[in-house]
Design a protein around this motif. Structure first.
Motif, PDB file in Angstrom:
ATOM      1  N   LEU A 156       0.815  -1.218   0.000  1.00 49.22           N
ATOM      2  CA  LEU A 156       0.000   0.000   0.000  1.00 49.22           C
ATOM      3  C   LEU A 156       0.842   1.259   0.000  1.00 49.22           C
ATOM      4  N   THR A 157       1.823   1.345   0.888  1.00 44.29           N
ATOM      5  CA  THR A 157       2.582   2.587   1.074  1.00 44.29           C
ATOM      6  C   THR A 157       3.942   2.581   0.394  1.00 44.29           C
ATOM      7  N   ASN A 158       4.398   1.408  -0.082  1.00 45.89           N
ATOM      8  CA  ASN A 158       5.739   1.249  -0.652  1.00 45.89           C
ATOM      9  C   ASN A 158       6.856   1.442   0.380  1.00 45.89           C
ATOM     10  N   LEU A 159       6.487   1.451   1.648  1.00 47.63           N
ATOM     11  CA  LEU A 159       7.502   1.527   2.697  1.00 47.63           C
ATOM     12  C   LEU A 159       8.064   0.137   2.966  1.00 47.63           C
ATOM     13  N   PRO A 160       9.266   0.053   3.520  1.00 49.18           N
ATOM     14  CA  PRO A 160       9.787  -1.251   3.940  1.00 49.18           C
ATOM     15  C   PRO A 160       8.836  -1.917   4.923  1.00 49.18           C
ATOM     16  N   ASN A 161       8.817  -3.253   4.901  1.00 45.48           N
ATOM     17  CA  ASN A 161       8.013  -3.991   5.871  1.00 45.48           C
ATOM     18  C   ASN A 161       8.921  -4.564   6.958  1.00 45.48           C
ATOM     19  N   GLN A 162       8.361  -5.441   7.780  1.00 41.72           N
ATOM     20  CA  GLN A 162       9.126  -5.936   8.919  1.00 41.72           C
ATOM     21  C   GLN A 162      10.332  -6.767   8.498  1.00 41.72           C
ATOM     22  N   LEU A 209      -3.683   6.456   4.821  1.00 43.87           N
ATOM     23  CA  LEU A 209      -2.435   5.808   5.233  1.00 43.87           C
ATOM     24  C   LEU A 209      -1.289   6.173   4.300  1.00 43.87           C
ATOM     25  N   LYS A 210      -1.575   6.285   3.009  1.00 41.98           N
ATOM     26  CA  LYS A 210      -0.545   6.697   2.056  1.00 41.98           C
ATOM     27  C   LYS A 210      -0.044   8.109   2.369  1.00 41.98           C
ATOM     28  N   GLU A 211      -0.990   8.986   2.719  1.00 45.59           N
ATOM     29  CA  GLU A 211      -0.610  10.360   3.044  1.00 45.59           C
ATOM     30  C   GLU A 211       0.217  10.401   4.332  1.00 45.59           C
ATOM     31  N   VAL A 212      -0.167   9.584   5.297  1.00 42.20           N
ATOM     32  CA  VAL A 212       0.604   9.513   6.538  1.00 42.20           C
ATOM     33  C   VAL A 212       2.023   9.031   6.249  1.00 42.20           C
ATOM     34  N   ALA A 213       2.141   8.006   5.415  1.00 44.84           N
ATOM     35  CA  ALA A 213       3.465   7.487   5.054  1.00 44.84           C
ATOM     36  C   ALA A 213       4.309   8.574   4.388  1.00 44.84           C
ATOM     37  N   GLN A 214       3.675   9.364   3.532  1.00 39.85           N
ATOM     38  CA  GLN A 214       4.395  10.429   2.846  1.00 39.85           C
ATOM     39  C   GLN A 214       4.908  11.480   3.836  1.00 39.85           C
ATOM     40  N   ARG A 215       4.066  11.850   4.799  1.00 44.91           N
ATOM     41  CA  ARG A 215       4.493  12.842   5.789  1.00 44.91           C
ATOM     42  C   ARG A 215       5.635  12.320   6.640  1.00 44.91           C
ATOM     43  N   LEU A 216       5.530  11.070   7.051  1.00 45.94           N
ATOM     44  CA  LEU A 216       6.593  10.502   7.864  1.00 45.94           C
ATOM     45  C   LEU A 216       7.901  10.425   7.094  1.00 45.94           C
ATOM     46  N   SER A 217       7.823  10.126   5.810  1.00 43.33           N
ATOM     47  CA  SER A 217       9.038  10.020   5.001  1.00 43.33           C
ATOM     48  C   SER A 217       9.742  11.361   4.874  1.00 43.33           C
ATOM     49  N   PRO A 277      -4.069  19.097   9.349  1.00 39.02           N
ATOM     50  CA  PRO A 277      -5.179  18.469   8.615  1.00 39.02           C
ATOM     51  C   PRO A 277      -4.735  17.796   7.319  1.00 39.02           C
ATOM     52  N   PHE A 278      -5.415  16.708   6.997  1.00 45.68           N
ATOM     53  CA  PHE A 278      -5.255  16.026   5.714  1.00 45.68           C
ATOM     54  C   PHE A 278      -6.462  16.385   4.847  1.00 45.68           C
ATOM     55  N   CYS A 279      -6.221  16.699   3.583  1.00 48.59           N
ATOM     56  CA  CYS A 279      -7.305  17.024   2.663  1.00 48.59           C
ATOM     57  C   CYS A 279      -7.416  15.914   1.618  1.00 48.59           C
ATOM     58  N   LEU A 280      -8.475  15.136   1.710  1.00 48.46           N
ATOM     59  CA  LEU A 280      -8.690  14.019   0.799  1.00 48.46           C
ATOM     60  C   LEU A 280     -10.130  14.056   0.307  1.00 48.46           C
ATOM     61  N   GLU A 281     -10.295  13.969  -1.020  1.00 50.02           N
ATOM     62  CA  GLU A 281     -11.630  13.945  -1.634  1.00 50.02           C
ATOM     63  C   GLU A 281     -12.464  15.136  -1.174  1.00 50.02           C
ATOM     64  N   ASN A 282     -11.834  16.310  -1.152  1.00 47.43           N
ATOM     65  CA  ASN A 282     -12.511  17.547  -0.745  1.00 47.43           C
ATOM     66  C   ASN A 282     -13.030  17.470   0.690  1.00 47.43           C
ATOM     67  N   ARG A 283     -12.384  16.646   1.492  1.00 46.05           N
ATOM     68  CA  ARG A 283     -12.777  16.481   2.897  1.00 46.05           C
ATOM     69  C   ARG A 283     -11.556  16.727   3.768  1.00 46.05           C
ATOM     70  N   GLU A 284     -11.740  17.497   4.828  1.00 47.63           N
ATOM     71  CA  GLU A 284     -10.650  17.775   5.751  1.00 47.63           C
ATOM     72  C   GLU A 284     -10.723  16.797   6.922  1.00 47.63           C
ATOM     73  N   ILE A 285      -9.621  16.089   7.149  1.00 51.40           N
ATOM     74  CA  ILE A 285      -9.574  15.069   8.195  1.00 51.40           C
ATOM     75  C   ILE A 285      -8.455  15.405   9.188  1.00 51.40           C
ATOM     76  N   PHE A 286      -8.780  15.301  10.468  1.00 52.54           N
ATOM     77  CA  PHE A 286      -7.782  15.494  11.513  1.00 52.54           C
ATOM     78  C   PHE A 286      -7.545  14.159  12.225  1.00 52.54           C
ATOM     79  N   ILE A 287      -6.295  13.826  12.442  1.00 56.30           N
ATOM     80  CA  ILE A 287      -5.957  12.620  13.184  1.00 56.30           C
ATOM     81  C   ILE A 287      -4.875  12.947  14.208  1.00 56.30           C
TER      82      ILE A 287
END
Length: 607
Positions: A156-162, A209-217, A277-287
């Motif tokens: 999903l994220t193209n990040l390394p796995n365990q 999750l993809k957006e979270v992975a991008q921010r962490l990277s 905030p994350f903006c996805l599909e014209n929706r603002e999401i806070f986590i």
């Protein structure tokens, strides 16, 4: 000989599977429910797990989530057994990390074929891992989309796995040992991510999750390891300390967060970045996120132990409310073991008859007589004595045990109330709290009909208490379910009014009968002008909507006097009685215990 764990609550199905596997020289272990299954998996570390989806207490999804959250069991091949097999169910399991599905009824050939395929693939993965581990592996960039199909990368994220984390950790450990530095492990878990999947769907959750992975990277530097562990958890592994071997000071000029002097300073930029905030599909999401941290070699000599300890610290951060970080200490491990021991005991509390119901009287202010009681569950542990509900109720909610416990409370309270009526005692209404998990059971109405039929209790003598947080999850669905319950004749009350979302529109939308004013408004109502004004306004508003009002936590005659003046309907609290055992409540009904008023407008108790 390969070891296989079968988690299935239907004894006939479980025994059939165990018998089939035993004939082909597998070592087999059986578990009759999800909780025992998790314990056996952690104890025996099987080569493969077969698990039913629909089980009481802890279902298959809960089992898989628990195993994937534990680094020791996270990579065990996992096959779901289900009688449904619809796309939504399959997708939910795959998102949690299931390897395959078998739809009941299945043939012997299908079962053995699925097991063989999973075991062959799993062995191939680890053989490849062993070959690669024997080579010198240079540091790799954190995100490599061109290798997203590799067994070392999360699809999903193209990040390394365990697998790749293990590989890189060995290289990082050798390097830091030469430099005299430590290794810091950060386990990052998104808070309440399951709610996003449930509300907005798994596709939306995947994109988030993809957006979270991008921010962490964007926060890590070359040489740091960023990986996705599973579902909503990520890990960062980095060298910690200065190149000279001493820990960096606060004045360290380097701009990498991996140079910060304390773990909390490293974690804070991550928390800050994820709260934007994350903006996805014209929706603002806070986590928000919770971060647990462990340090090599202080907190463990190998990656499994370090990951486990970081996970313990992350869980503690979540228990404190999330959006914060915690470093691992042996005390946390001890508390975690205590919770695990308590959870194990709680799973057997029902069958061992360790749970009891206490009843706190509800008194009508018009005549001072008992009009009802709230049923409150208590746990008398055989070794630890009485365990506070503040401790075991949250644990029951986290593990899913709240559903069977809640059903037992309903059945016991209805049986007891009917028993009092059959003895000729004054009829009273019993109030039972419904948990979020109970209220969202698809067959709640059917369960309730069965309980009322078995007890013989008239539905009008049962009151179901709901909190605001339960009601706002899906308003349209909630209204439909409440109307269905109301059509059965039960009473519906809104508990702890004003402490949650406090939208007055709920009082008009939902078919309530009663409204319970929380203790925080009643406390010091005789001296606190704000509380007095709020309570009076709530009572007047409720009456205008034809709702009865119950004031909770009434402890002093002065508080009661104000409630009399504001024409409150009922009260509940220590002034009249603490929660008592069924025998004591029966005595109160039999002797006609009342709340009387004196001419001075102050109450006193009479028998």
């Amino acid at each position: 000989m390969k070891k296989i764990l079968v988690i299935e609550d239907e004894e006939l199905v479980r025994n059939n599977i165990l018998e089939i596997l035993d004939t082909v020289d597998f070592r087999v272990i059986g578990a009759c429910n999800g909780g025992i299954g998790v314990q056996l998996a952690e104890e025996h570390l099987p080569d493969l797990i077969l698990c039913d989806v629909m089980m009481p207490e802890l279902d298959g999804y809960g089992v898989l989530a628990a195993l994937r959250n534990n680094p020791v069991t996270a990579t065990i091949p996992f096959i779901f057994l289900t009688a449904k097999g619809d796309k939504t169910e399959i997708r939910q399991g795959m998102n949690l990390g299931a390897d395959d599905y078998l739809t009941k009824p299945f043939r012997r050939k299908e079962l053995l074929g699925a097991i063989e395929a999973r075991l062959i693939k799993h062995d191939a993965l680890y053989q490849g891992y062993a070959r690669e581990q024997s080579r010198a592996v240079p540091p790799v960039p954190t995100v490599q989309p061109e290798r997203s199909d590799s067994i070392y990368y999360d699809n999903l994220t193209n990040l390394p796995n365990q697998l790749l984390v293990r590989e890189q950790f060995e290289s990082l450990r050798d390097r830091t040992a030469q430099e005299g530095r430590c290794i810091l492990i950060l386990c990052i878990g998104l808070d309440r991510f399951k709610r996003i999947n449930q509300t907005l769907g798994h596709d939306f959750g995947d994109r988030l999750l993809k957006e979270v992975a991008q921010r962490l990277s964007q926060l890590v530097r070359p040489g740091d390891i960023l990986a996705r562990l599973h579902t909503d958890q990520f890990a960062i592994v980095l060298a910690w300390g200065s190149d000279k071997g001493d820990r960096p000071t606060l004045s360290d000029p380097r701009d990498s967060f991996s140079s910060n002097p304390i773990p909390e300073a490293i974690a804070q930029p991550i928390l800050d970045r994820l709260t934007q905030p994350f903006c996805l599909e014209n929706r603002e999401i806070f986590i928000t996120a919770s971060i647990g941290m462990s340090i090599y070699p202080q907190n463990g000599e190998d990656l499994d132990q370090l990951m486990k300890n970081a996970g313990v610290a992350m869980s503690y951060a979540k228990q404190l409310g999330g959006n914060q970080s915690q470093s691992y200490t042996p005390t946390l491990q001890s508390e975690s073991l205590d919770d695990l021991t308590l959870e194990t005991s709680l799973r057997y509390a029902l069958e061992r008859q360790e749970l009891q119901l206490y009843y706190q009287p509800i008194v009508g202010l018009q005549n001072g007589r008992i009009v009802g009681a709230e049923a409150l569950v208590r746990w008398h542990h055989p070794q630890q004595g009485m365990i506070s509900p503040v401790k075991f109720i949250p644990l029951a909610e986290q593990t899913g045990l709240i559903a069977p416990i809640g059903e037992w409370v309903l059945q016991t309270a209805c049986n007891q109330t009917k028993s009092w009526q059959s003895e000729g005692l004054p009829p009273v209404r019993v109030a039972v709290n419904l948990s979020f998990r109970q209220f969202n059971q698809v067959d709640l109405s059917e369960r309730l009909v069965r309980i009322l039929a078995q007890s013989g209790l008239d539905p009008s003598y049962l009151e179901l208490e709901l909190t605001e947080s339960i009601l706002v999850q899906n308003v349209e669905l909630t209204i439909a379910k409440l109307n269905e319950l109301k059509s059965m004749g039960v009473q519906i009350s809104l508990d702890d009014f004003g402490t949650g979302y406090s939208s007055l529109s709920y009082l008009q939308q939902f078919p309530f009968d009663l409204l319970k004013i929380d203790r925080c408004f009643v406390q010091d109502i005789n001296t606190n002008a704000t509380n007095a004004a709020l309570t009076n306004a709530i009572i007047q508003m409720a009456h205008s909507l034809n709702l009865k009002v119950i004031a909770e936590g009434v402890e002093t005659p002065e508080e009661l006097a104000v409630l009399y003046e504001n024409k409150c309907d009922n009260i509940q609290g220590y002034l009249f009685s603490r929660p008592v055992k069924a025998e004591e409540f029966k005595r109160m009904l039999k002797e006609g215990k009342r709340l009387e008023r004196q001419p001075q407008s102050l109450p006193h108790l009479t028998e």
